[in-house]
Design an enzyme around this catalytic site. Sequence first.
Site, PDB file in Angstrom:
ATOM      1  N   GLY A 152       0.826  -1.314   0.125  1.00  0.00           N
ATOM      2  CA  GLY A 152       0.064   0.045   0.160  1.00  0.00           C
ATOM      3  C   GLY A 152       1.002   1.247  -0.237  1.00  0.00           C
ATOM      4  O   GLY A 152       0.183   2.206   0.252  1.00  0.00           O
ATOM      5  N   LYS A 197       3.570  -0.421 -14.366  1.00  0.00           N
ATOM      6  CA  LYS A 197       4.920  -1.149 -14.353  1.00  0.00           C
ATOM      7  C   LYS A 197       5.119  -1.762 -15.631  1.00  0.00           C
ATOM      8  O   LYS A 197       4.057  -2.610 -15.967  1.00  0.00           O
ATOM      9  CB  LYS A 197       5.199  -1.830 -13.121  1.00  0.00           C
ATOM     10  CG  LYS A 197       6.179  -2.767 -13.305  1.00  0.00           C
ATOM     11  CD  LYS A 197       6.956  -2.703 -11.901  1.00  0.00           C
ATOM     12  CE  LYS A 197       6.499  -3.673 -11.032  1.00  0.00           C
ATOM     13  NZ  LYS A 197       6.946  -3.504  -9.536  1.00  0.00           N
ATOM     14  N   ASP A 222      -5.969  -5.516  -4.607  1.00  0.00           N
ATOM     15  CA  ASP A 222      -4.868  -6.438  -4.750  1.00  0.00           C
ATOM     16  C   ASP A 222      -5.267  -7.809  -4.192  1.00  0.00           C
ATOM     17  O   ASP A 222      -6.341  -8.189  -3.825  1.00  0.00           O
ATOM     18  CB  ASP A 222      -3.730  -6.045  -3.658  1.00  0.00           C
ATOM     19  CG  ASP A 222      -2.455  -6.587  -4.032  1.00  0.00           C
ATOM     20  OD1 ASP A 222      -1.606  -5.801  -4.722  1.00  0.00           O
ATOM     21  OD2 ASP A 222      -2.225  -7.862  -3.841  1.00  0.00           O
ATOM     22  N   ASP A 269       1.096  -1.160 -10.317  1.00  0.00           N
ATOM     23  CA  ASP A 269       2.625  -1.790  -9.825  1.00  0.00           C
ATOM     24  C   ASP A 269       2.477  -3.096 -10.051  1.00  0.00           C
ATOM     25  O   ASP A 269       3.238  -3.646  -8.988  1.00  0.00           O
ATOM     26  CB  ASP A 269       2.903  -0.852  -8.631  1.00  0.00           C
ATOM     27  CG  ASP A 269       4.428  -1.118  -8.430  1.00  0.00           C
ATOM     28  OD1 ASP A 269       5.248  -1.095  -9.308  1.00  0.00           O
ATOM     29  OD2 ASP A 269       4.668  -0.822  -6.953  1.00  0.00           O
ATOM     30  N   TRP A 273       1.733   3.070  -2.673  1.00  0.00           N
ATOM     31  CA  TRP A 273       1.356   4.072  -3.494  1.00  0.00           C
ATOM     32  C   TRP A 273       0.156   4.403  -3.195  1.00  0.00           C
ATOM     33  O   TRP A 273      -0.254   5.514  -3.209  1.00  0.00           O
ATOM     34  CB  TRP A 273       1.181   3.201  -5.020  1.00  0.00           C
ATOM     35  CG  TRP A 273       2.483   3.097  -5.835  1.00  0.00           C
ATOM     36  CD1 TRP A 273       3.581   3.168  -5.219  1.00  0.00           C
ATOM     37  CD2 TRP A 273       2.562   2.911  -7.273  1.00  0.00           C
ATOM     38  NE1 TRP A 273       4.611   2.842  -6.168  1.00  0.00           N
ATOM     39  CE2 TRP A 273       4.097   2.658  -7.381  1.00  0.00           C
ATOM     40  CE3 TRP A 273       1.615   2.933  -8.203  1.00  0.00           C
ATOM     41  CZ2 TRP A 273       4.423   2.541  -8.725  1.00  0.00           C
ATOM     42  CZ3 TRP A 273       2.088   2.755  -9.547  1.00  0.00           C
ATOM     43  CH2 TRP A 273       3.426   2.627  -9.806  1.00  0.00           C
TER      44      TRP A 273
END
EC number: 2.1.1.205
Length: 386
Positions: free
Chosen positions: A53, A214, A122, A174, A55
């Site tokens: 977490g 990413k 996530d 990411d 970001w």
Amino acid sequence: MGKSSKDKRDAYYRLAKEEGWRARSAYKLLQIDEEFNLFEGVTRVVDLCAAPGSWSQVLSRVLIKGETFGRAGWEQKQEATRRQVLGLNKEEKEGQEEKEQSAAPAVQQPKPRENVRIVAIDLQPMSPLEGVTTMRADITHPSTIPLMLKALDPETYDPDSPSSSSPVDLVISDGAPDVTGLHDLDIYVQSQLLWAALNLALCVLKPGGKFVAKIFRGKDVDLLFAQLKIVFKRVRVAKPRSSRASSIEAFVVCEDFCPPEGFKASLEKPLGAGTQLPTDTTVAKEEKKVSRTVRADGAIELDFGTDDEDEDDMEEGGKRWIAPFLACGDLSAYDSDATYKLPKDRVSLDPVQPPTAPPYRRALEMRKIAGGAYGKTKGRAVKETA
Ligand code: SAM
């Protein structure tokens, strides 16, 4: 490897603990923002592959608490340094300092934004963060989209008309798979995550929106860039200073979402290496002459210019395209590939937020039960077979 030696070998790992970030990745996003002013005017964001977490922490601190990092923060830092230098030579600079001070911009106070909505997704659970709605879901699964739309607009979400939800300004991802060490497989899984993130972004971004993700700079990354260039006006690749130069990791920064007329994101036919957008010739005419500028802050900018006469920039009818590459992050920032000497009496801190349920936990438990990486039987080391 102990915490202490990692502190020495990885300045950003150490700094993250000292500055309260859950992961060193926070610096990657901050350095990208420093270059691209990512959060300007942004109030609705989706953070994909967000655990643990860091970001989301950046989002929460910038959008909810109104803290200043990025370009504005960097300018403030420069100003503070300049004043410090002037202060050292006070006698010589007497008068000048006063003049400078009255002309200097006031230090900005935190300015929280209104109607902020941040959704973080996530596979792994994530500890709560102020102003962030966290969801445990797989971004490659179609069922995640309605969940995400509902999390963005819990009051107004209508499952029968999901597109009526208000769109978002920024999607960041990411995403990284558990690296197997099999290079081609890792690159493949990473690219699947990226396509999944892009398909989600296409469903929720508003015109003019941004997408940051990413990437691993693998063999066919130019195919991806060409696709991105069809739906975004500006596509660039950023390599923050906190991302090791030795790593093939980089971040694609796409600005100004402008899907071709009639384009409709479809999860039944998601974009991917197999399904691609039809090429719009108007976007196939970018790039060619590369000019290199070293800016005042030391960053190197590669400008590929535009050449209308050159139409073969995209091979095979515009399916491949090389995005401009930008190294970002203040040059005075730590070098992520360097080892730094630390004071002898320095105490190594614990991570701010250890993963809540890391996928490697079971492996660690099994190793512990077996007495280490190699189980010991009657004084003889035997390889663990479990
Ligand atoms: N940006 C995060 C931060 O700042 O803390 C770090 C992200 S970490 C490098 C990569 C994350 O991708 C992991 O937490 C992993 O669980 C997540 N991930 C991998 N595959 C995923 C998937 N299919 N769906 C959702 N998350 C996924």
